[in-house]
Design a protein around this motif. Structure first.
Motif, short mmCIF file in Angstrom:
data_model
loop_
_atom_site.label_atom_id
_atom_site.label_comp_id
_atom_site.label_asym_id
_atom_site.label_seq_id
_atom_site.Cartn_x
_atom_site.Cartn_y
_atom_site.Cartn_z
N ILE A 293 -29.98 40.35 31.90
CA ILE A 293 -28.58 40.69 32.17
C ILE A 293 -27.89 41.17 30.90
O ILE A 293 -27.12 42.15 30.92
N ALA B 82 -23.71 47.85 38.19
CA ALA B 82 -25.18 47.78 38.28
C ALA B 82 -25.57 46.52 39.03
O ALA B 82 -24.77 45.59 39.19
N ALA C 196 -21.03 38.97 34.89
CA ALA C 196 -22.14 38.87 35.84
C ALA C 196 -21.70 38.02 37.02
O ALA C 196 -21.01 37.01 36.85
N ILE D 241 -21.76 43.32 36.71
CA ILE D 241 -23.16 43.29 37.12
C ILE D 241 -23.34 42.29 38.27
O ILE D 241 -22.97 41.12 38.15
N LEU E 66 -29.11 44.64 30.23
CA LEU E 66 -28.48 45.55 31.20
C LEU E 66 -27.03 45.82 30.81
O LEU E 66 -26.55 46.96 30.85
N ASN E 67 -26.33 44.77 30.41
CA ASN E 67 -24.93 44.90 29.99
C ASN E 67 -24.81 45.85 28.79
O ASN E 67 -23.97 46.76 28.78
N PRO F 95 -18.87 46.32 31.81
CA PRO F 95 -19.66 46.43 33.04
C PRO F 95 -19.55 45.19 33.93
O PRO F 95 -19.48 44.05 33.44
#
Length: 362
Positions: A188, A263, A243, A206, A191-192, A204
């Motif tokens: 995560i 995402a 998240a 997520i 991805l961030n 972002p």
């Protein structure tokens, strides 16, 4: 030269030439003005591409070179790895087509690491046949992780939908044992950071999917959500990463739900890729996130069933090329911004800002 002025050199590996790889490559490059936007560098065979371009009645010329550093910016360049005749058997893999796919990928990756090309775009490979020929990985991601000595993330992207997967090409029976709180936290966070650096998304959001049906139904259909996924999400959220989840996968990919997030992290390959390919098949791009170098590919396979029939749609491959270019420029601009932002400054007596030398930054 700034990121905006630099004409990006796009390295292209050809995949299995008995599939649709050469066809979609040539179709993606068929516009005569294409070299105004980037410099293509194909790692392949002049004789092979000449044979296949005649099948598809394409009017293209290639600049044959021995190494990528000799590429000319206004031409479609071909690093001519094989000068001998090639036996083409469209529609099925052969030992020759598989070995050439491996050699093309290795040559293109080495050129990327040596700075001879800026980004890598890979045509589809046959993973099973490559494993039989000594390739040690069940796909591009594992190969690139070994080459770059860094863990990456399989990330399928379009403008509207971005889906990463926590586990890649492993049996379904091994998925649960291959997820952990620490692994999910790392993914995560990766991805961030990728969304910030490569896609220019400042904060972002997520979404994280559950592993089990209905995200475990409060533990009635599995404990992984309670014991692994929820704690990872909560810990990251408490530290500023937006998240959310875990969400039940069966109902998440409704437009009003997934479009609320930047995402999605799915727990396994088909959980993420099945809905992604349904929603975004023709424009989807496979991006290996979190790597020091940029690699993209179309989101489809070798398509032996239509090889040689002039039916292959090149749009996903074209999207992969332009996604790689855009990510490269975004990353350069982000790095430039961070370098300038972090440069220490002092105010002189006349009130004008001046750069501080590094040894004054105490």
């Amino acid at each position: 030269m700034s990121a905006k002025q630099h004409k990006i050199r796009v390295g292209i590996s050809i995949g299995d030439f008995n599939g649709i790889g050469p066809e979609i490559i040539m179709k993606a490059l068929k516009d005569k003005s294409i070299t105004d936007f980037f410099t293509p560098v194909i790692f392949g065979s002049g004789k092979l591409f000449t044979y296949q371009k005649n099948i598809f009645k394409l009017q293209q010329t290639f600049n044959y070179i021995n190494e990528a550093s000799h590429a000319q910016s206004d031409k479609i360049n071909m690093v001519n790895l094989w000068k001998d005749n090639v036996n083409v058997d469209l529609g099925k893999p052969t030992e020759e087509s598989t070995k050439m796919a491996i050699e093309s990928l290795e040559a293109a990756t080495n050129a990327l690491m040596n700075g001879e090309v800026d980004v890598l775009v890979t045509a589809p490979i046959n993973k099973d046949e490559m494993l039989k020929q000594g390739f040690k990985h069940a796909g591009h991601t594992g190969y690139l992780e070994e080459k770059f000595n860094k863990k990456g993330l399989m990330f399928l992207v379009t403008d509207d939908l971005k889906v990463a997967v926590s586990t890649h090409h492993i049996p379904v029976s091994k998925i649960a044992e291959n997820i952990s709180k620490e692994k999910i936290k790392k993914q995560i966070k990766l991805l961030n950071q990728c969304l910030i650096e490569d896609f220019c998304i400042q904060k972002p959001k997520i979404a994280v999917l559950g592993l089990n049906p209905h995200a475990g139904d409060g533990g009635a259909i599995g404990k992984e959500e309670i014991e692994i996924i929820e704690p990872a999400i909560r810990e990251l959220f408490d530290n500023g990463v937006l998240a959310f989840g875990p969400f039940p996968a069966d109902s998440f990919f409704q437009p009003e739900k997934y479009r609320s997030f930047d995402a999605v992290l799915a727990m396994y390959h088909d959980q993420g890729l099945a809905p992604f390919k349904t929603l975004a098949y023709e424009e989807g791009v496979n991006y290996t996130a979190g790597m020091p170098f940029i690699r993209t590919s179309p989101d489809h396979g070798v398509a032996y069933d239509i090889a040689g029939q002039n039916l292959a749609d090149e749009r996903s491959f074209s999207e992969a090329i332009f996604a790689a270019i855009k990510i490269f420029k975004n990353r350069q601009e982000y790095n430039d911004l961070m370098t300038n932002r972090l440069r220490p400054r002092k105010v002189a007596a006349n009130g004008v800002d001046e750069d501080l030398p590094e040894d004054e930054n105490h």
